[in-house]
Enzyme design. Structure first.
Site, mmCIF file in Angstrom:
data_model
loop_
_atom_site.group_PDB
_atom_site.id
_atom_site.type_symbol
_atom_site.label_atom_id
_atom_site.label_comp_id
_atom_site.label_asym_id
_atom_site.label_seq_id
_atom_site.Cartn_x
_atom_site.Cartn_y
_atom_site.Cartn_z
ATOM 1 N N ARG A 99 1.431 -1.289 0.291
ATOM 2 C CA ARG A 99 0.136 -0.216 -0.202
ATOM 3 C C ARG A 99 0.749 1.561 0.223
ATOM 4 N NH1 ARG A 99 -4.972 1.567 -0.915
ATOM 5 N NH2 ARG A 99 -5.810 2.909 0.740
ATOM 6 N N THR A 374 -10.061 0.840 -9.302
ATOM 7 C CA THR A 374 -8.765 -0.174 -8.620
ATOM 8 C C THR A 374 -9.000 -1.206 -9.809
ATOM 9 O OG1 THR A 374 -9.580 0.782 -6.179
ATOM 10 C CG2 THR A 374 -8.887 -1.505 -6.919
ATOM 11 N N ASN A 394 -6.684 4.492 -6.443
ATOM 12 C CA ASN A 394 -7.247 4.436 -6.618
ATOM 13 C C ASN A 394 -8.775 4.843 -7.325
ATOM 14 O OD1 ASN A 394 -9.115 5.298 -3.992
ATOM 15 N ND2 ASN A 394 -8.140 7.335 -3.516
ATOM 16 N N SER A 446 -10.107 -0.271 1.658
ATOM 17 C CA SER A 446 -11.377 -1.764 1.488
ATOM 18 C C SER A 446 -10.969 -2.583 0.600
ATOM 19 C CB SER A 446 -12.141 -1.381 0.541
ATOM 20 O OG SER A 446 -12.903 0.548 1.647
HETATM 21 O O1 DON Z 1 -7.758 1.449 -1.016
HETATM 22 C C1 DON Z 1 -9.285 1.625 -1.468
HETATM 23 O O2 DON Z 1 -9.967 1.016 -0.555
HETATM 24 C C2 DON Z 1 -9.328 1.962 -2.767
HETATM 25 N N1 DON Z 1 -8.541 2.677 -2.922
HETATM 26 C C3 DON Z 1 -10.097 1.284 -3.655
HETATM 27 C C4 DON Z 1 -10.765 2.044 -5.039
HETATM 28 C C5 DON Z 1 -11.126 1.421 -5.954
HETATM 29 O O3 DON Z 1 -11.453 0.578 -5.276
HETATM 30 C C6 DON Z 1 -11.838 1.999 -6.641
HETATM 31 N N2 DON Z 1 -11.825 1.280 -7.579
HETATM 32 N N3 DON Z 1 -13.256 1.470 -8.836
#
Ligand code: DON
Length: 563
Positions: A99, A374, A394, A446
């Site tokens: 991350r 994502t 993100n 998430s």
């Molecule tokens: O880490 C996270 O929870 C978010 N940055 C995830 C972003 C995401 O899933 C966007 N997708 N549609």
């Protein structure tokens, strides 16, 4: 057909209304020796090629991560981060946290003005929105520990794709066209993703600067990104656009091996990502809370089933907002959150006849007993090693900033922090001290890359993008197979819904609920809001006799490739 018609009429007459049938029926792609399911056909193919050459699941994952950075720039990345859950053929499990981190110059109030108000968009777009990228270090570390084939062979397919170009699908062409204004606005140069005429399906997009960056990564490993020319390019880019990522930040970035969170749901052991993701904890909480309800009996997407799941979700997201954050900075009460007694009491507070208003639901209290894109891909190799990776910039195209000389997009992951207590982020999620910004801290996620065992054997590899909806999409996909008997392909295609405590509403895909089910839920006190699509789940199911079934989400260009 006749049987289906009979069932529909029978259900309508004698039971609560049936839900709309799943979007697809029948199994997905099947294979015996190996399977890769990812967001792009070229990336899935690159992964399978590595498996065919004798690479293991981690080798294939490295190739897919780099290939997606080229073929799927909306989310695939080297300028972002992710999580890997890995289960070896002998059952050993581990997770790798790559991350992004807040730069050293970050501060808790950096996205607020002098009056303490959140500056709209500052954590979402432009150079200041970027966290220190983790993907390249993550891949290098995964390969160092578990890889079998030479590193350069795993990066090369992405270089070839970048040099020769990738043929755009309709979805990618639209994504680039829709972001033309953003790319122009948030860069101090005109990035190569923008051209005067609009992009069309079938156009070839080449990535020459990205190819050169990938060559440095191929030749020097992590140093090809975090030091030398690429690091200089990133820092120069920061200076042109008011960003704060420094040489020191890049040098200091390291991914971390963490113990997975695990739990039992009926015959299945669930292995998932621990903090700084909220995903694994929330998934295990959800599965434990709903365990006493017989959802297979109440049926798929009926009012009873949706109500119970939404009520569990609202309670779990209340805990997420208060208690979850980077464990290196904040003591997450993991044992409390996952304790069966606590979850039984949460379950006991569900009224099966009425929605509990979110205003009446608060996070649990624990004594601390212990220290718009994502992408997800799932891989199983011939020996039975399994990789579940969710990786992200993100939002779609991250901060919309291309590192000019290096040809890659930067993430806008800083928006996943709580930029001010109670202020919703781009997914409407709220948080507080646990997820406040601090130098070197990882923002709460998430993302829920997960692996299931059935009676000690590998059973499912699953995950999805979708911001706050990730957790509930993984939850539903698991239940679709385990409780509702769907194939993997049916389970990923089935229409989804989501509740996240605040806002106090069920978000449902169009056609996820019949008018009668919606009416029944509204009568219980739920507000329902509709949306075209939730998530893009890519998963693998191990069927009888070790047959691998890929489930590729029809909401995107996602592709299952096996051999
Ligand atoms: O880490 C996270 O929870 C978010 N940055 C995830 C972003 C995401 O899933 C966007 N997708 N549609």
């Amino acid at each position: 057909m006749l049987r289906l018609l009979f069932l529909l009429v029978f259900n309508l007459l004698f039971f609560q209304p049936v839900a709309i049938l799943p979007a697809q029926t029948g199994p997905g792609v099947t294979a015996r020796n190996g399977m890769v399911v990812s967001a792009h056909p070229d990336a899935s193919r690159a992964g399978v090629e590595i498996l065919r050459k004798g690479g293991n699941a981690v080798d294939a994952a490295v190739a897919v991560q780099f290939a997606l950075a080229v073929t799927f720039p909306v989310a695939g990345n080297i300028g972002g981060g992710g999580f890997m859950v890995y289960r070896q053929k002998d059952g050993k499990v581990s997770t790798l946290d790559y991350r992004e981190k807040a730069p050293a110059a970050a501060s808790a109030t950096m996205y607020q003005d002098s009056a303490g108000n959140v500056v709209p968009g500052l954590s979402m777009n432009g150079h200041l929105a970027a966290g220190v990228p983790g993907s390249v270090d993550g891949m290098a570390e995964a390969h160092r520990k578990f890889g079998r084939l030479p590193w350069k062979d795993l990066v090369q397919p992405a270089i070839d794709l970048a040099r020769h170009g990738v043929v755009l699908t309709q979805k990618e062409a639209s994504g680039l066209n829709n972001n033309k204004e953003n790319f122009t606005r948030y860069n101090t140069h005109l990035p190569y993703l923008v051209r005067e005429q609009t992009w069309q399906k079938g156009d070839t997009l080449r990535h020459p600067a990205l190819a050169a960056t990938l060559e440095r990564i191929r030749d020097r490993g992590r140093e090809g990104f975090y030091a030398g020319e690429t690091a200089d390019m990133i820092v120069r880019e920061m200076k042109t656009g008011n960003g704060i990522i420094s040489h020191e930040d890049l040098k200091n970035y390291h991914s971390v091996w963490r113990e997975p969170v695990t739990g039992q749901y009926r015959d299945y052991r669930v292995i998932s990502m621990p903090p700084p993701s909220s995903g694994g904890v929330a998934l295990l909480q959800l599965l434990t809370i709903i365990k006493p309800f017989d959802l297979s009996k109440s049926g798929w997407n009926t009012a009873t089933t949706v109500h119970v799941m939404a009520e569990a979700e609202r309670r779990v997201y209340a805990d997420r907002a208060k208690h979850l954050g980077d464990p290196d900075f904040h003591r997450v009460p993991l044992a409390g959150l996952l304790s069966p007694d606590y979850l039984m009491s949460r379950m006991g507070s569900i009224d099966t006849g009425r929605a509990t208003p979110s205003a009446a639901v608060q996070a649990g209290e624990f004594a601390l007993r212990e220290s718009d894109q994502t992408t997800h891909f799932s891989i199983v190799d011939r020996a039975g090693n399994a990789v579940s990776i969710t990786t992200t910039l993100n939002g779609g195209y991250g901060a919309k900033v291309v590192v000019r000389e290096a040809g890659f997009l930067l993430n806008n992951e800083m928006d996943d922090f709580s930029v001010k207590p109670g202020a919703p982020n781009m997914y409407g999620l709220v948080g507080g001290a646990a997820n406040a910004i601090a130098p070197g801290k990882r923002m709460l996620s998430s993302m829920t890359p997960s692996i299931l065992e059935k009676k000690g054997r590998l059973y499912m590899v699953v995950g999805t993008p979708g911001g706050s909806t990730i957790i509930t999409s993984v939850f539903q996909t698991i239940l679709n197979v385990v409780e509702h008997g769907m194939t993997m392909q049916e389970a990923v295609a089935a229409k989804r819904f989501h509740h996240q405590w605040l806002p106090d509403q069920i978000l449902a895909e169009n056609d996820a609920l019949t008018p009668a089910v919606s009416a029944a839920l509204e009568a219980k006190g739920h507000k329902i809001v509709y949306t075209p699509a939730i998530g893009r789940v890519d998963a693998i199911l191990i069927r009888k006799k070790r047959k691998l079934e890929g489930g590729a989400d029809p909401r995107g260009d996602d592709t299952a490739a096996g051999y």
